[in-house]
Motif scaffolding. Structure first.
Motif, PDB file in Angstrom:
ATOM      1  N   ALA A 181      -7.883  11.948   9.737  1.00 44.99           N
ATOM      2  CA  ALA A 181      -6.948  11.891  10.932  1.00 44.99           C
ATOM      3  C   ALA A 181      -6.706  10.562  11.442  1.00 44.99           C
ATOM      4  O   ALA A 181      -7.234   9.466  10.711  1.00 44.99           O
ATOM      5  N   GLY A 182      -5.838  10.481  12.169  1.00 42.13           N
ATOM      6  CA  GLY A 182      -5.420   9.339  12.795  1.00 42.13           C
ATOM      7  C   GLY A 182      -4.345   8.478  12.042  1.00 42.13           C
ATOM      8  O   GLY A 182      -4.073   9.112  10.996  1.00 42.13           O
ATOM      9  N   PRO A 183      -4.017   7.149  12.440  1.00 47.29           N
ATOM     10  CA  PRO A 183      -3.113   6.389  11.447  1.00 47.29           C
ATOM     11  C   PRO A 183      -3.729   6.112  10.092  1.00 47.29           C
ATOM     12  O   PRO A 183      -5.128   5.837  10.082  1.00 47.29           O
ATOM     13  N   LEU A 184      -2.862   5.913   9.170  1.00 50.06           N
ATOM     14  CA  LEU A 184      -3.073   5.876   7.785  1.00 50.06           C
ATOM     15  C   LEU A 184      -2.911   4.677   7.078  1.00 50.06           C
ATOM     16  O   LEU A 184      -1.704   3.960   7.567  1.00 50.06           O
ATOM     17  N   SER A 185      -3.550   4.001   6.458  1.00 52.65           N
ATOM     18  CA  SER A 185      -3.437   2.754   5.859  1.00 52.65           C
ATOM     19  C   SER A 185      -2.596   2.881   4.584  1.00 52.65           C
ATOM     20  O   SER A 185      -2.630   3.883   3.999  1.00 52.65           O
ATOM     21  N   ILE A 186      -1.940   1.799   4.123  1.00 58.88           N
ATOM     22  CA  ILE A 186      -1.221   2.036   3.104  1.00 58.88           C
ATOM     23  C   ILE A 186      -1.679   0.854   1.816  1.00 58.88           C
ATOM     24  O   ILE A 186      -1.753   0.023   2.421  1.00 58.88           O
ATOM     25  N   GLU A 187      -1.781   1.368   0.693  1.00 60.63           N
ATOM     26  CA  GLU A 187      -2.057   0.610  -0.417  1.00 60.63           C
ATOM     27  C   GLU A 187      -1.076   0.710  -1.713  1.00 60.63           C
ATOM     28  O   GLU A 187      -1.371   1.937  -2.045  1.00 60.63           O
ATOM     29  N   LEU A 188      -0.436  -0.214  -1.872  1.00 55.65           N
ATOM     30  CA  LEU A 188       0.488  -0.088  -2.980  1.00 55.65           C
ATOM     31  C   LEU A 188      -0.077  -1.099  -4.207  1.00 55.65           C
ATOM     32  O   LEU A 188      -0.150  -2.267  -4.045  1.00 55.65           O
TER      33      LEU A 188
END
Lengths: 581, 580
Positions: A333-340
């Motif tokens: 839940a909540g804001p999600l981090s991004i990893e490319l």
């Protein structure tokens, strides 16, 4: 897929109907064999009349004929009704499965297929299959029974004439079958001509405005007339081939009837047959014609149905390139981090990769702005974040989890997109905003949300949540965008991808969209893909892409003041493009 | 918005008049069709007569011909029948396409070349418009077909009845009874069938348009995870369709069975009444067989009646819908006798000629008001003065009517008030006037058709004394599309559009620009370019244009500072009115 496998697959759909099918076939047997008694009764009546029988006896025979004939018609009606219902039930099961399967296939599959084509596959092909099933029962099986019955009875009456009839029917059928392929080929030509005509016409009608104001009306007419001429030739050609084939077979058959009659008359002269029997044989010979005709028609339909069956089976066998993981994980839940992670991507048919070694991290709740020319790969980046495609190399992680391990349901809910071209459907406002109820929200929530986004007046104009939206629904391009925002809000995602969201808007409406964007981004991570730099004012980090590679990436504010950075350079060039609000 | 037409007595007459107009476009072909099908329908009677002779031989009755000669003639007639069928079918299929072509050509001509704007006349989605061209024209054609059948059946049945009556009048009357009773019953059944057919069609349309929507919006549906909900809705629509379709199909079968039963009743009557007379020689065996086959074929007649009524009703609806596509609403004009060049295709398009009188000196809008019928929004009371060579920009927020203004000027939507003048002369039909070489239009959302790129640019446009290939190349260069074309494998011959190579939004916009430029118009009307082009590309485009198209008057919608910067005058709209 080989024909036998696809037939087996589809016959499986008839499984639940096994019991009813048995009853149906039994009734069919009765319905088709009863008519055979008719001519025989007449023959008896003729002979007894010629032999001097009394009126009451003849009266009984007449009555018997009526009973038999009417009963047969009624049974046929019953069989027809039962087979129609069976065909629809089975067909609808197949339609449902096809639709489900198609909708779950990946975007790669969908981009190469237009909605029109998919309607043909999901509905049109099944129509052909269902129609063929119906006709198989009554026409093929039924007429096959009738024909067999006639041939058997004829042979029992006089074996020589029976033999002649069998041989002639066989000959006519062979000719029919052989010539069928010619007919089918010429029909193909006709269908192609029709497809070209309607395809071109539909496109011209879609761009009618362009046409008129650019004086291309006469060109459209010219193209239509060219296509019409092609149709005319194809139609006549098809008639020559198709009807020609049929005519040859029918002529053979007709001569056969005459031959039977000739034989029968000869035998009667020789005293071996009564006049009544001659009449019976004549009627039986005539009775073979209709079944043969029907069978010929069915052969034509069978071709369509078989092709449709193969296509349907092929679709059901297609697997998606973006499969559901074996053990799906839910996004947190909540804001999600991004990893490319060293992300690389090329579209399946392309040699040139669209993204090469893109490597970056975006923290939860941060906003990433992505810029680059058309073709830099920024749109594809957004598509990968939505897992509409899987990366060719490297990985996309959202909330720390590789997207390939995330369950479909969770992914769809927690990652949302606001695209430039908003797809509306013909239906109620509610259907459009919640996408047929896929997105949660009761009426009060929906009304409130639309009002907050600035669509309150439109909602009233269109007739509330039950108001019907057709085409653009009276929405301008800017307002349609707000509907996309509404969908995103209802989804309550942790990651939002805004894909060129503000490109088509002018200053005032952009303010509305800006307000919506501000609200949407609160407590959520966002990736904003645009080519207008003003949109990216709220970005925390920026990413500059060129031909799929990262040429610059970092904190926006820092890059803006660093006059050596590309970002600062872009800001300078575009500086003249800032429009006062 | 398709009104459901109310059944009216006058409807049938309109259909007949329209059909007569249509078939009189091909009188010779039509009469040949009637004659050949009549001949085809008469062969069973001929055969029955010959068989009667044969059976008379069997019961030792006098007959005109020997059995052998009868059989020979019979064989010839039977084979001949199929040759007649073949010829009739070929001729008829050609006629069929010819009649469809006439209707479709007239429809398209009216939409694309008539003065009145096409927008209000077209039904909602292009898919529905195609239905007019495909299904409604077919419905009209079916009436033409049924006229042929009806005439052929009537003539052949009359002759058959006459032949039967000469043999035995009372028996003929007797076998006519079941058919006569069948008529009113069939009529009532036919009415019921029409209602069922309509319901079935509606539910089918509901299903296909739903599918079209869902597949058209598949991205949105998938991204929202709405696949299962969509299928749920699909199942529901399918169940509704099942009910109506089954009712429709069963009714049709029942109708056919009923007429079949009428025939069998006739045969029963013949057996009852005629068979006893075989004994005393009042009737021959041949006569009996004649009347049995006569009874069966008479019963077919009732079926035809029902069919024709149903076909008429459907055609009534089709005519209304086709009429709605015309500005004058007159459906019968869809059957106007215009050349279709069906056999050899149309002649090549004539090149465009420039007239000196068409040189633009000034275009003026006086109090122009144009309002959308559905939304009620538009532009009000706009005054504008566009002298030759000027660059005018229209700007304003969304919904302020910028695109509406352009469309109203070009005659793509009707004016509610005010007027447009060209060189101080008021224009009656701006839609007919604002076409190349006088003007060209670059819409905000251009559409490409599936054709070669060079065709997409020219769209049949050709100027006298100009090399078409050079013209296209120049236009493509001006539109900054030349690099993209160089990268395409087939270059200008590349097929683009929905069924061809997919072009990016920017490439589509620039193709439309090339399309406008190749026409070298006096007035160039450009709607917002910024939606599909990025800053750099758009700037490059504008840079080249000023020099390459001298003397052009520009009317451009934009909010880009560069464009506003070069404007001679700016018209700012807000909420449909001009900000002074």
């Amino acid at each position: 897929m080989p024909a036998s496998e696809s037939t087996r697959l589809l016959f499986g759909y008839l499984g639940p109907e096994r019991a009813r099918l048995t009853v149906l076939l039994g009734a069919l047997l009765g319905a088709m064999l009863l008519p055979l008694a008719g001519p025989w009764i007449i023959g008896r009546a003729v002979d007894s009349a010629l032999g001097g029988a009394d009126a009451s006896g003849l009266g009984r025979l007449a009555l018997a004929y009526l009973v038999v004939a009417l009963a047969s018609q009624l049974l046929q009606l019953w069989v027809s009704r039962a087979s129609v219902r069976m065909a629809w039930r089975t067909g609808n099961r197949l339609r449902s499965d096809l639709a489900t399967h198609v909708l779950h296939l990946d975007q790669a599959w969908h981009t190469t297929r237009t909605p029109g084509l998919l309607i043909e596959r999901v509905d049109g092909d099944v129509d052909a299959l269902a129609a063929f099933f119906q006709s198989i029962v009554l026409q093929v099986l039924g007429n096959g029974l009738l024909l067999t019955g006639v041939l058997v009875l004829t042979t029992l009456t006089d074996w020589r004439i029976g033999l002649a009839l069998v041989v002639l029917s066989g000959l006519a059928t062979t000719v029919l079958v052989r010539l069928r392929s010619i007919a089918v080929a010429s029909n193909e030509e006709r269908r192609e001509a029709a497809a070209a005509l309607y395809g071109d016409l539909e496109e011209r009608l879609s761009g009618l405005e362009d046409l008129r104001a650019n004086g291309a009306g006469r060109y459209a007419l010219h193209r239509l007339l060219q296509n019409e001429s092609r149709m005319w030739h194809a139609a006549r050609h098809a008639a020559l081939r198709g009807t020609g084939a049929y005519a040859v077979a029918a002529a053979i058959f007709s001569l056969g009837t005459v031959a039977v009659l000739a034989l029968a008359v000869t035998f009667e002269r020789g005293g071996r047959l009564t006049p009544g029997t001659v009449f019976v044989l004549f009627r039986y010979a005539q009775l073979t014609r209709e079944p043969l005709e029907r069978l010929a028609e069915q052969l034509r339909d069978m071709q369509k149905a078989v092709a449709g069956a193969n296509r349907a089976a092929a679709i059901l066998a297609t697997t998606t390139n973006v499969p559901e993981p074996a053990r799906p994980i839910d996004l947190p839940a909540g804001p999600l981090s991004i990893e490319l992670d060293h992300l690389g991507f090329a579209y399946p048919d392309d040699l040139v990769p669209v993204l090469v070694d893109v490597d970056l991290r975006v923290g939860a709740g941060q906003v990433l702005g992505v810029v680059g020319r058309t073709g830099s790969g920024k749109t594809s980046l957004g598509r990968l974040l939505l897992r509409l495609w899987d990366p060719t190399t490297g990985a996309v992680r959202v909330g720390g989890i590789d997207l390939r391990d995330v369950g479909q349901t969770s992914l769809r809910r927690r990652v949302a997109v606001v695209t430039q071209d908003v797809q509306l459907v013909t239906g109620t406002v509610r259907d459009n905003v919640t996408l047929y109820g896929a997105l949660p929200g009761d009426d009060a929530t929906l009304t409130g949300l639309l009002g907050e986004l600035g669509l309150g007046r439109w909602l009233v104009d269109v007739g509330g949540l039950d108001g019907v939206v057709r085409g653009t629904g009276g929405l301008s391009a800017g307002e349609a965008q707000l509907v996309a925002f509404a969908r995103a809000f209802l989804s309550d995602p942790g990651l939002v991808v805004l894909d060129e969201a503000s490109s088509r808007l002018d200053p005032v409406t952009e303010a509305k969209v800006t307000a919506a964007t501000d609200r949407l981004l609160v407590g959520r991570t966002a990736v904003i893909i645009a080519h207008r730099l003003a949109t990216l004012d709220r970005a925390d980090r920026v990413l500059v892409l060129e031909h799929g590679r990262v040429v610059e990436e970092g904190d926006r504010a820092t890059l803006a003041v660093d006059h050596r950075s590309l970002w600062a350079g872009l800001l300078r060039t575009a500086g003249g493009e800032e429009v006062s609000a | 918005m398709i009104r459901r037409p109310e059944p009216s007595g006058a409807g049938g007459t309109t259909v007949s008049r329209a059909i007569f107009r249509l078939v009189s476009a091909e009188p010779r072909a039509y009469i040949i069709a009637i004659a050949s099908w009549t001949a085809f329908f008469l062969t069973p009677t001929l055969v029955a007569l010959l068989v009667r002779q044969l059976f008379n031989h069997l019961s030792a009755r006098p007959a005109a011909l020997t059995p052998t000669s009868i059989l020979v003639i019979l064989g010839t007639v039977e084979v001949g029948r199929w040759l007649v069928l073949l010829g009739s079918q070929i001729q008829f299929d050609g006629l069929w396409e010819g009649l469809l072509a006439l209707q479709r050509a007239n429809l398209l001509r009216s939409l694309a070349l008539d003065p009145a704007p096409a927008g209000p006349r077209l039904p909602g989605a292009p898919g529905e418009a195609i239905s007019r061209f495909r299904d409604d024209t077919l419905d009209i054609n079916r009436v033409c077909d049924s006229w042929i059948d009806l005439t052929a059946v009537l003539i052949s049945t009359s002759l058959t009845l006459v032949v039967l009556a000469t043999v035995d009048l009372r028996l003929t009357l007797l076998i006519s009874i079941p058919t006569l009773i069948a008529f009113p019953v069939c009529r009532r059944l036919a009415v019921r069938m029409r209602a069922l057919r309509r319901a079935s069609r509606e539910s089918t349309a509901g299903v296909t348009s739903f599918l079209g929507d869902v597949f058209g919006a598949v991205l949105a549906v998938r991204v929202a995870g709405g696949e299962d909900k969509a299928v749920e809705r699909f199942d529901q629509l399918n169940r509704q369709r099942e009910v109506t379709a089954v009712a429709d199909q069963v009714a049709t079968t029942a109708f056919q069975r009923f007429s079949g039963m009428a025939g069998e009743v006739g045969v029963g009557l013949v057996l009852l009444v005629a068979a006893p007379r075989l004994r005393n020689g009042g009737l021959t065996l041949g006569d009996l067989t004649l009347f049995i086959s006569g009874s069966l074929s008479l019963a077919q007649l009732a079926r035809w009646y029902g069919r024709i009524a149903a076909v008429y009703r459907q055609a009534e609806i089709a005519l209304e819908r086709l009429g709605a596509l015309r500005p004058d609403g007159r459906a019968v004009e869809v059957m106007a006798h215009t050349p279709t060049h069906i056999r050899f295709g149309p002649p090549a398009l004539a090149p465009v000629e420039r007239q000196a009188s068409e040189r633009l000196e000034v275009v003026e809008l006086h109090g122009l008001t144009a309002v959308h019928a559905t939304t009620g929004r538009g532009v009000h009371d706009i005054d504008l003065h566009l002298p030759r060579g000027s660059f005018t920009v229209v700007t304003g927020p969304v919904g302020s009517g910028k695109s509406t203004l352009l469309r109203a000027l070009l005659g793509l939507m009707p004016l509610t008030a005010g007027c447009i003048s060209w060189n101080s002369e008021r224009l009656e039909h701006p839609g007919l006037w604002f076409v190349p070489p006088r003007s060209a239009y670059l819409p905000q959302v251009p559409l490409l058709c599936s054709e070669a790129l060079s065709d997409a640019v020219t769209l049949g446009h050709r100027e006298a004394g100009q090399d078409p290939v050079t013209a296209v190349l120049e236009a493509v260069k001006l539109a900054c599309l030349d690099d993209d074309v160089a990268e395409m494998a087939d270059g200008l011959a590349t097929v683009v559009g929905p069924r061809g190579v997919r072009l990016s939004g920017g490439q589509v916009q620039r193709t439309a620009a090339a399309r406008a430029f190749v026409r070298r118009p006096e007035l160039l009307v450009v709607d917002d370019l910024s939606s599909a082009l990025d800053v750099a590309t758009e700037r490059r485009l504008w840079l080249g244009l000023a020099d390459a198209l001298p003397g052009t008057t520009w009317l451009v919608v934009s909010h880009r500072p560069t464009v506003l910067g070069r404007a001679d005058q700016v018209l700012t709209l807000s909420d449909g009115g001009s900000d002074a």
